[in-house]
Design a protein around this motif. Sequence first.
Motif, mmCIF file in Angstrom:
data_model
loop_
_atom_site.group_PDB
_atom_site.id
_atom_site.type_symbol
_atom_site.label_atom_id
_atom_site.label_comp_id
_atom_site.label_asym_id
_atom_site.label_seq_id
_atom_site.Cartn_x
_atom_site.Cartn_y
_atom_site.Cartn_z
ATOM 1 N N CYS A 30 3.779 0.844 -21.378
ATOM 2 C CA CYS A 30 3.977 1.038 -19.937
ATOM 3 C C CYS A 30 5.366 0.517 -19.575
ATOM 4 O O CYS A 30 6.020 -0.144 -20.384
ATOM 5 N N HIS A 31 5.802 0.842 -18.363
ATOM 6 C CA HIS A 31 7.123 0.397 -17.917
ATOM 7 C C HIS A 31 6.986 -0.338 -16.602
ATOM 8 O O HIS A 31 6.242 0.089 -15.711
ATOM 9 N N LEU A 32 7.705 -1.448 -16.461
ATOM 10 C CA LEU A 32 7.667 -2.258 -15.254
ATOM 11 C C LEU A 32 8.960 -2.121 -14.474
ATOM 12 O O LEU A 32 10.054 -2.246 -15.041
ATOM 13 N N GLN A 33 8.841 -1.873 -13.175
ATOM 14 C CA GLN A 33 9.993 -1.826 -12.287
ATOM 15 C C GLN A 33 9.958 -3.075 -11.415
ATOM 16 O O GLN A 33 9.039 -3.243 -10.609
ATOM 17 N N PRO A 34 10.914 -3.993 -11.567
ATOM 18 C CA PRO A 34 10.875 -5.243 -10.793
ATOM 19 C C PRO A 34 10.961 -4.974 -9.294
ATOM 20 O O PRO A 34 11.677 -4.074 -8.844
ATOM 21 N N LEU A 35 10.254 -5.763 -8.518
ATOM 22 C CA LEU A 35 10.280 -5.645 -7.053
ATOM 23 C C LEU A 35 11.247 -6.640 -6.465
ATOM 24 O O LEU A 35 11.511 -7.683 -7.053
ATOM 25 N N GLU B 123 0.824 -1.196 0.000
ATOM 26 C CA GLU B 123 0.000 0.000 0.000
ATOM 27 C C GLU B 123 0.865 1.256 0.000
ATOM 28 O O GLU B 123 0.547 2.240 -0.680
ATOM 29 N N GLU B 124 1.980 1.238 0.772
ATOM 30 C CA GLU B 124 2.866 2.404 0.807
ATOM 31 C C GLU B 124 3.576 2.588 -0.534
ATOM 32 O O GLU B 124 3.757 3.718 -0.999
ATOM 33 N N VAL B 125 3.980 1.481 -1.171
ATOM 34 C CA VAL B 125 4.596 1.568 -2.497
ATOM 35 C C VAL B 125 3.642 2.217 -3.488
ATOM 36 O O VAL B 125 4.017 3.103 -4.258
ATOM 37 N N SER B 126 2.387 1.789 -3.464
ATOM 38 C CA SER B 126 1.389 2.349 -4.366
ATOM 39 C C SER B 126 1.180 3.838 -4.102
ATOM 40 O O SER B 126 1.105 4.650 -5.031
ATOM 41 N N VAL C 62 -0.329 4.104 -13.111
ATOM 42 C CA VAL C 62 0.936 4.206 -12.394
ATOM 43 C C VAL C 62 0.689 3.885 -10.918
ATOM 44 O O VAL C 62 -0.292 4.344 -10.323
ATOM 45 N N GLY C 63 1.557 3.086 -10.348
ATOM 46 C CA GLY C 63 1.399 2.678 -8.958
ATOM 47 C C GLY C 63 0.780 1.306 -8.806
ATOM 48 O O GLY C 63 0.828 0.724 -7.711
ATOM 49 N N ASP C 64 0.189 0.769 -9.880
ATOM 50 C CA ASP C 64 -0.350 -0.590 -9.817
ATOM 51 C C ASP C 64 0.786 -1.581 -9.590
ATOM 52 O O ASP C 64 1.891 -1.412 -10.114
ATOM 53 N N LEU C 65 0.501 -2.614 -8.835
ATOM 54 C CA LEU C 65 1.476 -3.677 -8.580
ATOM 55 C C LEU C 65 1.063 -4.908 -9.381
ATOM 56 O O LEU C 65 -0.014 -5.469 -9.158
ATOM 57 N N LEU C 66 1.916 -5.305 -10.314
ATOM 58 C CA LEU C 66 1.592 -6.412 -11.213
ATOM 59 C C LEU C 66 1.789 -7.749 -10.504
ATOM 60 O O LEU C 66 2.878 -8.053 -10.023
ATOM 61 N N CYS C 67 0.715 -8.541 -10.451
ATOM 62 C CA CYS C 67 0.744 -9.846 -9.780
ATOM 63 C C CYS C 67 0.667 -11.009 -10.761
ATOM 64 O O CYS C 67 1.157 -12.102 -10.464
ATOM 65 N N ALA D 210 6.239 -6.745 -9.896
ATOM 66 C CA ALA D 210 6.694 -5.548 -10.602
ATOM 67 C C ALA D 210 5.765 -4.386 -10.297
ATOM 68 O O ALA D 210 4.568 -4.563 -10.039
ATOM 69 N N LEU D 211 6.337 -3.198 -10.306
ATOM 70 C CA LEU D 211 5.589 -1.960 -10.106
ATOM 71 C C LEU D 211 5.414 -1.265 -11.452
ATOM 72 O O LEU D 211 6.370 -1.134 -12.225
ATOM 73 N N ILE D 212 4.196 -0.833 -11.757
ATOM 74 C CA ILE D 212 3.952 -0.043 -12.959
ATOM 75 C C ILE D 212 4.344 1.394 -12.642
ATOM 76 O O ILE D 212 3.651 2.085 -11.897
#
Length: 246
Positions: free
Chosen positions: A241-246, A25-28, A152-157, A134-136
């Motif tokens: 879109c761009h994905l940032q790996p977690l 939630e904080e990441v988003s 932006v801010g969505d967390l890809l599951c 991953a974070l969008i």
Amino acid sequence: MAARSADDIRRELRDLDAQRKAMEEEVSMLSEKLNAPGQPGLKGSLLDKEGFPRSDIDVAQVRRDRHRLICLSNDHRALSDKLAGLLAQLHAATRGSGGRSDVPAGSATSAEREATGAAAGPAPAAGPALVPFALIDEVTDGSPASLAGLQVGDLLCAFGDVTAAPAPNGDAAASANGGASASGSTAATAAAGEGGVLQRVAATLASSEGRAVPTTVLRRGAPLFLSLVPQRWAGRGLLGCHLQPL
């Protein structure tokens, strides 16, 4: 050292699961804040055209938020690894006790449901736990990703069959590296150091052009199910879109 009981492990799983959800939630929240209109995003320059710190934003706060986001990503990865280890212990303890437990029905963690396929009580309507990988952090207006509702801010599951779980057949998807990333080759290149998860996303993307791909994200801690159609458009890549790996 005496072996831990299944109930002790489940209690720790509940605590860690709650911590993980709070992190997500904080990441988003931080991602939405950094990508708000007029803000520099996760990677934008903090300098103006003359090379001076931008006067229209709080540069110090942006740096703090970016640093916090990096720390959260690292903590999330470590916490996910710890959860995986506890789930392995739980499997062993449950086998040893014949599956008996004093934990009240319905109190099993979502992480436990995902790993075991069976909970102490009825599973919630949302189904198994969603583990983001991953974070969008960027969505281009007018792109297929934007039109599908990705933000932006969505967390890809989940993207098609790709989840945070290791691929059953290893990294066979690595050959689809070129042009299969969400916004070009950058995301697929980054995947090389992230266990191949984004390489599998790239492979699914490359093989699904023009076809709907079921996609699951977490938005402010709540699951959201989308249908993304990778396709050519005015911008780069197949999604925009761009994905940032977690």
